[in-house]
Scaffold this active site. Sequence first.
Site, PDB file in Angstrom:
ATOM      1  N   HIS A   1       0.880  -1.160   0.000  1.00 20.18           N
ATOM      2  CA  HIS A   1       0.000   0.000   0.000  1.00 20.18           C
ATOM      3  C   HIS A   1       0.920   1.212   0.000  1.00 20.18           C
ATOM      4  O   HIS A   1       1.643   1.457   0.973  1.00 20.18           O
ATOM      5  CB  HIS A   1      -0.916  -0.001   1.214  1.00 20.18           C
ATOM      6  CG  HIS A   1      -1.954  -1.077   1.176  1.00 20.18           C
ATOM      7  ND1 HIS A   1      -2.457  -1.685   2.307  1.00 20.18           N
ATOM      8  CD2 HIS A   1      -2.588  -1.674   0.123  1.00 20.18           C
ATOM      9  CE1 HIS A   1      -3.352  -2.592   1.960  1.00 20.18           C
ATOM     10  NE2 HIS A   1      -3.448  -2.598   0.639  1.00 20.18           N
TER      11      HIS A   1
ATOM     12  N   GLU B   1       1.471   3.581   2.972  1.00 20.39           N
ATOM     13  CA  GLU B   1       1.898   3.012   4.255  1.00 20.39           C
ATOM     14  C   GLU B   1       3.408   2.880   4.194  1.00 20.39           C
ATOM     15  O   GLU B   1       3.954   1.885   3.721  1.00 20.39           O
ATOM     16  CB  GLU B   1       1.177   1.689   4.493  1.00 20.39           C
ATOM     17  CG  GLU B   1      -0.337   1.883   4.612  1.00 20.39           C
ATOM     18  CD  GLU B   1      -1.140   0.599   4.677  1.00 20.39           C
ATOM     19  OE1 GLU B   1      -0.537  -0.473   4.905  1.00 20.39           O
ATOM     20  OE2 GLU B   1      -2.375   0.666   4.496  1.00 20.39           O
TER      21      GLU B   1
ATOM     22  N   HIS C   1       2.764  -3.189   6.855  1.00 22.51           N
ATOM     23  CA  HIS C   1       1.676  -2.264   6.586  1.00 22.51           C
ATOM     24  C   HIS C   1       1.649  -1.180   7.660  1.00 22.51           C
ATOM     25  O   HIS C   1       2.467  -1.182   8.580  1.00 22.51           O
ATOM     26  CB  HIS C   1       0.341  -3.012   6.544  1.00 22.51           C
ATOM     27  CG  HIS C   1       0.172  -3.893   5.346  1.00 22.51           C
ATOM     28  ND1 HIS C   1      -0.620  -3.562   4.277  1.00 22.51           N
ATOM     29  CD2 HIS C   1       0.718  -5.091   5.037  1.00 22.51           C
ATOM     30  CE1 HIS C   1      -0.570  -4.508   3.356  1.00 22.51           C
ATOM     31  NE2 HIS C   1       0.247  -5.466   3.800  1.00 22.51           N
TER      32      HIS C   1
ATOM     33  N   GLU D   1       1.508  -4.748  11.023  1.00 23.96           N
ATOM     34  CA  GLU D   1       1.027  -3.362  11.053  1.00 23.96           C
ATOM     35  C   GLU D   1       1.875  -2.643  12.095  1.00 23.96           C
ATOM     36  O   GLU D   1       1.783  -2.938  13.286  1.00 23.96           O
ATOM     37  CB  GLU D   1      -0.454  -3.324  11.437  1.00 23.96           C
ATOM     38  CG  GLU D   1      -1.372  -4.130  10.527  1.00 23.96           C
ATOM     39  CD  GLU D   1      -1.851  -3.337   9.322  1.00 23.96           C
ATOM     40  OE1 GLU D   1      -1.502  -2.140   9.232  1.00 23.96           O
ATOM     41  OE2 GLU D   1      -2.573  -3.901   8.479  1.00 23.96           O
TER      42      GLU D   1
END
Length: 439
Positions: free
Chosen positions: A92, A95, A199, A281
Amino acid sequence: MMLRIMGVTAAVPLVWLGVLPFYVQSLNFSYHNSGQLETILKDFNSKYPTITHLHSIGKSVEGRDLWVLIVGKYPNKHTVGIPEFKYVANMHGNEAVGREILLQLIEYLLINYQSDANITQLVTNTRIHIMPSMNPDGFEISFLSDCYSSNGRFNKNGFDLNRNFPDVFEENTDPTQPETQAVMDWIQTESFVLSANFHGGAMVASYPYDNSYTTPPDNDVLKYLAELYSKNNNKMYSGGDCSDTIGFSNGITNGAAWYKVRGGMQDYNYIYGQCIEITLEVSCCKYPEASTLQGFWNDNKVSVIEYMKQIHMGIKGQVLDMHGIPIQNAIVDIQGRQRICPYRTNKNGEYYLLLLPGTYTFNVTVLNKSLVQNITIQKSLNLSAMTYNFHFGEKTGNPTQTTSEPCSLHEAGNSSSTIQVCLVTLFLRTLLVLWLHTL
């Protein structure tokens, strides 16, 4: 010897440096655009040519290279017995923290090789693939200090790359994007064993499945790996401080239990690629201020190293015929842990299975012949998994002439019926093995 530090050149006596290589950290804590990233990777490769190999696995929609730097004692090609590891970030594009963490990791590995015993052993025993950006086009249109929007998340064609992979649980009709295809081809080329993708937007380590509430056969290993990463990151382990996400116990979650993802890279790696992957994350804000990057590196430095070491847990080896010739595509199953797509040996007859200590029943199948063996696995020491080779005591025929299954990596397609075909194949193969044992 002349040494340049902070723009000042000075003479330094060799006796002061000792016998170890001396290198001053040069990578600053800031965001690097695509051109800068390429320059940095080429510079690393130039300075450390014996332990690095730089290559592009493909191009983005706008023609930017998808760079991968390999770090290892034998970086240019696979070596039997040395497992393949990978880190991927920035799929992404907005990110961005993982992108910079991986650049810092590369430099950390290179600087400390031959001066730090743990890093030297890790680099010597592992072939480490690092892709700082899977979506460079998205990154280039992202905005600094943008914590919540989707600007730059998608590739140039407007597709979410983490929804673009073949999915065994649900039909995925989206056209495969160039970045996705490049990663799929990369996975087919290498025998990856362990992986993680970075991420942002939360603080948690997430593990498969992403698109099914079914418990995966390696659930114990997956939870162990996610929690190991989280435990070494105090902010993640405490649940993070992201105001817009739920708290996570011990900083981990099953993917589908959080929210379901169709076409995710994590499930694709695990099901089709024979590679265990978790999703990391690592920041509440997707694209935080550059002043925070050093803190994120400090938070994740131990975790990224310790996670890589886990590629040496469990067992590895080869499947060989009566002449000691490796058997490709031999099926290596463990009782009670059969995967949707059966695990198959690579062209060198190798298998690498990540397992916690315990006793397991292995079932190795080549054509219509099967070997069953109980093996006790203990905790690995010195970054080396237990080695066990399976030997077939009689001729098995052409070792490459095994039947390709519908859910094998090379035939992975966007069909929701794939899982049904795989499960039926697995059931029929189990019946065959039981029948052979009665003879």
